[in-house]
Design an enzyme around this catalytic site. Structure first.
Site, PDB file in Angstrom:
ATOM      1  N   GLN A  76      -2.503 -12.305   7.869  1.00  0.00           N
ATOM      2  CA  GLN A  76      -2.705 -12.043   6.438  1.00  0.00           C
ATOM      3  C   GLN A  76      -1.963 -13.086   5.595  1.00  0.00           C
ATOM      4  O   GLN A  76      -2.507 -13.638   4.637  1.00  0.00           O
ATOM      5  CB  GLN A  76      -2.213 -10.635   6.099  1.00  0.00           C
ATOM      6  CG  GLN A  76      -2.116 -10.363   4.611  1.00  0.00           C
ATOM      7  CD  GLN A  76      -1.807  -8.907   4.304  1.00  0.00           C
ATOM      8  OE1 GLN A  76      -2.695  -8.070   4.359  1.00  0.00           O
ATOM      9  NE2 GLN A  76      -0.563  -8.595   3.984  1.00  0.00           N
ATOM     10  N   MET A 123       0.851  -1.202   0.000  1.00  0.00           N
ATOM     11  CA  MET A 123       0.000   0.000   0.000  1.00  0.00           C
ATOM     12  C   MET A 123       0.886   1.252   0.000  1.00  0.00           C
ATOM     13  O   MET A 123       0.425   2.347   0.312  1.00  0.00           O
ATOM     14  CB  MET A 123      -0.924  -0.012   1.218  1.00  0.00           C
ATOM     15  CG  MET A 123      -1.878  -1.207   1.183  1.00  0.00           C
ATOM     16  SD  MET A 123      -3.424  -0.924   2.027  1.00  0.00           S
ATOM     17  CE  MET A 123      -2.849  -0.579   3.669  1.00  0.00           C
ATOM     18  N   SER A 165       4.531   1.114   7.975  1.00  0.00           N
ATOM     19  CA  SER A 165       4.221   2.438   7.411  1.00  0.00           C
ATOM     20  C   SER A 165       3.531   3.285   8.471  1.00  0.00           C
ATOM     21  O   SER A 165       3.648   4.509   8.485  1.00  0.00           O
ATOM     22  CB  SER A 165       3.312   2.300   6.191  1.00  0.00           C
ATOM     23  OG  SER A 165       3.880   1.389   5.278  1.00  0.00           O
ATOM     24  N   ARG A 166       2.791   2.640   9.370  1.00  0.00           N
ATOM     25  CA  ARG A 166       2.033   3.375  10.392  1.00  0.00           C
ATOM     26  C   ARG A 166       2.928   3.945  11.489  1.00  0.00           C
ATOM     27  O   ARG A 166       2.465   4.787  12.267  1.00  0.00           O
ATOM     28  CB  ARG A 166       0.936   2.489  11.000  1.00  0.00           C
ATOM     29  CG  ARG A 166      -0.199   2.228  10.007  1.00  0.00           C
ATOM     30  CD  ARG A 166      -1.389   1.547  10.648  1.00  0.00           C
ATOM     31  NE  ARG A 166      -2.548   1.553   9.767  1.00  0.00           N
ATOM     32  CZ  ARG A 166      -2.911   0.541   8.971  1.00  0.00           C
ATOM     33  NH1 ARG A 166      -2.193  -0.570   8.935  1.00  0.00           N
ATOM     34  NH2 ARG A 166      -3.989   0.633   8.204  1.00  0.00           N
ATOM     35  N   GLY A 179      11.191  -3.151   5.471  1.00  0.00           N
ATOM     36  CA  GLY A 179      10.491  -4.440   5.398  1.00  0.00           C
ATOM     37  C   GLY A 179      10.090  -4.719   3.951  1.00  0.00           C
ATOM     38  O   GLY A 179      10.386  -5.788   3.398  1.00  0.00           O
ATOM     39  N   HIS A 180       9.436  -3.724   3.313  1.00  0.00           N
ATOM     40  CA  HIS A 180       9.065  -3.878   1.900  1.00  0.00           C
ATOM     41  C   HIS A 180      10.315  -4.073   1.036  1.00  0.00           C
ATOM     42  O   HIS A 180      10.328  -4.888   0.127  1.00  0.00           O
ATOM     43  CB  HIS A 180       8.345  -2.619   1.390  1.00  0.00           C
ATOM     44  CG  HIS A 180       7.050  -2.318   2.080  1.00  0.00           C
ATOM     45  ND1 HIS A 180       6.878  -1.239   2.892  1.00  0.00           N
ATOM     46  CD2 HIS A 180       5.864  -2.971   2.053  1.00  0.00           C
ATOM     47  CE1 HIS A 180       5.636  -1.209   3.334  1.00  0.00           C
ATOM     48  NE2 HIS A 180       4.994  -2.254   2.851  1.00  0.00           N
ATOM     49  N   TYR A 208       4.234   3.857   0.885  1.00  0.00           N
ATOM     50  CA  TYR A 208       4.980   4.400   2.014  1.00  0.00           C
ATOM     51  C   TYR A 208       5.955   3.328   2.516  1.00  0.00           C
ATOM     52  O   TYR A 208       5.930   2.909   3.668  1.00  0.00           O
ATOM     53  CB  TYR A 208       4.061   4.906   3.126  1.00  0.00           C
ATOM     54  CG  TYR A 208       4.669   6.120   3.798  1.00  0.00           C
ATOM     55  CD1 TYR A 208       4.721   7.343   3.135  1.00  0.00           C
ATOM     56  CD2 TYR A 208       5.248   6.037   5.049  1.00  0.00           C
ATOM     57  CE1 TYR A 208       5.336   8.439   3.703  1.00  0.00           C
ATOM     58  CE2 TYR A 208       5.872   7.138   5.631  1.00  0.00           C
ATOM     59  CZ  TYR A 208       5.901   8.338   4.945  1.00  0.00           C
ATOM     60  OH  TYR A 208       6.515   9.422   5.510  1.00  0.00           O
TER      61      TYR A 208
HETATM   62  O1  PAF Z   1      -0.123  -5.841   3.482  1.00  0.00           O
HETATM   63  C1  PAF Z   1      -0.571  -4.899   2.791  1.00  0.00           C
HETATM   64  O2  PAF Z   1       0.089  -3.859   2.606  1.00  0.00           O
HETATM   65  C2  PAF Z   1      -1.956  -5.008   2.182  1.00  0.00           C
HETATM   66  O3  PAF Z   1      -2.839  -5.651   3.040  1.00  0.00           O
HETATM   67  C3  PAF Z   1      -1.946  -5.675   0.793  1.00  0.00           C
HETATM   68  C4  PAF Z   1      -1.506  -7.127   0.869  1.00  0.00           C
HETATM   69  C5  PAF Z   1      -1.027  -4.907  -0.143  1.00  0.00           C
HETATM   70  C6  PAF Z   1      -3.369  -5.643   0.207  1.00  0.00           C
HETATM   71  O4  PAF Z   1      -3.835  -4.348   0.067  1.00  0.00           O
END
Ligand code: PAF
Length: 281
Positions: free
Chosen positions: A153, A30, A186-187, A36-37, A32
């Site tokens: 998730q 999502m 991000s939060r 980690g990303h 920002y």
């Molecule tokens: O983990 C996230 O950032 C979101 O839940 C995802 C998997 C991109 C779905 O919007």
């Protein structure tokens, strides 16, 4: 690296790659982006020929009182991170590219979505499953990468891929932390300096719980109480949930006898943060 906004354009690009026999890795986000990303994108680029990162703040996974409009966005900074980590394309669709006015089909999972974040955020996983379905159908990746910080998730996506026979391999990657142990998120950008210091209580409470389990404690109730007590020692912190669940079924367990996920969500001021660890027995 290019930024693509349209579904038909990203499809064309991926078709081109696949016609040459190239393997496509995918990192849904999502935006920002943080380290980690970045670790997910790096791993995807090591293991695949091409990498797509999606940046889309998915409105249907936010409840009416949640932080959709405040969610931080910075495409320029995100692009630099994606490029440096080895992404080939950013897929950055507008809302109406993903959801037309008459959109009415949702993917709603039972079971695994019931506990933890599913309890506090009732429509959240329906939104996540729906958008990830759409993104998989649009990008058609060979492999997709998700962080272990959102452990529920990750378990849900793996189950959805199995239930709905997606031809994609789901790869979970370890939580990346700040030096003081706070999980990257991000939060974290919402936190004031004082709140940022208080936020280390999440990881501290989990480390204490891990020590108790390593020392032989098997009662979930005792572990949960220890975590709650540690968090409550910080007046600015408020527990949303603390639970010990089976790491595959996400069902609460009374005694730790198999691989378990110890997961927490805590408000620091108005910011809700999550963290977890898995204990393999
Ligand atoms: O983990 C996230 O950032 C979101 O839940 C995802 C998997 C991109 C779905 O919007």
């Amino acid at each position: 690296m290019v930024i693509i906004n349209r579904v038909n354009e990203i499809r064309k690009k991926v078709r081109e790659w696949k016609s040459k026999g190239l393997r496509v890795g995918f990192v849904p986000t999502m935006g920002y982006l943080h380290e980690g990303h970045e670790s997910l994108i790096k791993k995807a680029s090591e293991e695949n020929d091409k990498v797509v990162v999606s940046i889309f703040v998915n409105p249907i996974q936010f409840g009416p009182k949640e932080d959709l409009s405040a969610y931080p966005r910075d495409l320029e900074r995100d692009s630099a991170i994606c490029e440096r980590a080895g992404a080939d394309v950013i897929f950055h669709p507008k809302n109406d590219e993903m959801y037309e006015n008459d959109f009415s089909t949702f993917v709603d999972m039972t079971g695994l979505t019931k506990e933890l974040c599913g309890k506090s955020r009732p429509i959240h996983f329906r939104g996540v499953c729906t958008v990830v379905n759409k993104l998989f159908n649009i990008v058609c990746p060979d492999r997709a990468y998700f962080g272990q910080k959102d452990a529920q998730q990750l378990a849900i996506i793996k189950k959805m891929v199995r239930d709905l026979s997606f031809d994609v391999e789901i790869i979970g990657c370890p939580i990346v932390r700040e030096e003081d142990g706070l999980a990257k998120s991000s939060r974290n950008a919402y936190l004031s300096n004082e709140e940022r210091e208080v936020a280390t209580i999440l990881n501290k409470s989990l480390m204490k719980a891990r020590k108790l389990i390593e020392g032989g404690e098997r009662s979930s109730k005792l572990i949960i109480n220890s975590i709650i007590q540690t968090i409550n020692s910080e007046p600015m912190a408020r527990v949303d949930y603390v639970n010990v669940v089976d790491s595959l079924s996400i069902e609460p367990v009374e005694n730790i006898e198999s691989s378990v996920l110890i997961a927490i969500a805590v408000y620091i001021g108005k910011t809700r943060l999550i963290d977890n660890f898995t204990y393999e027995l």
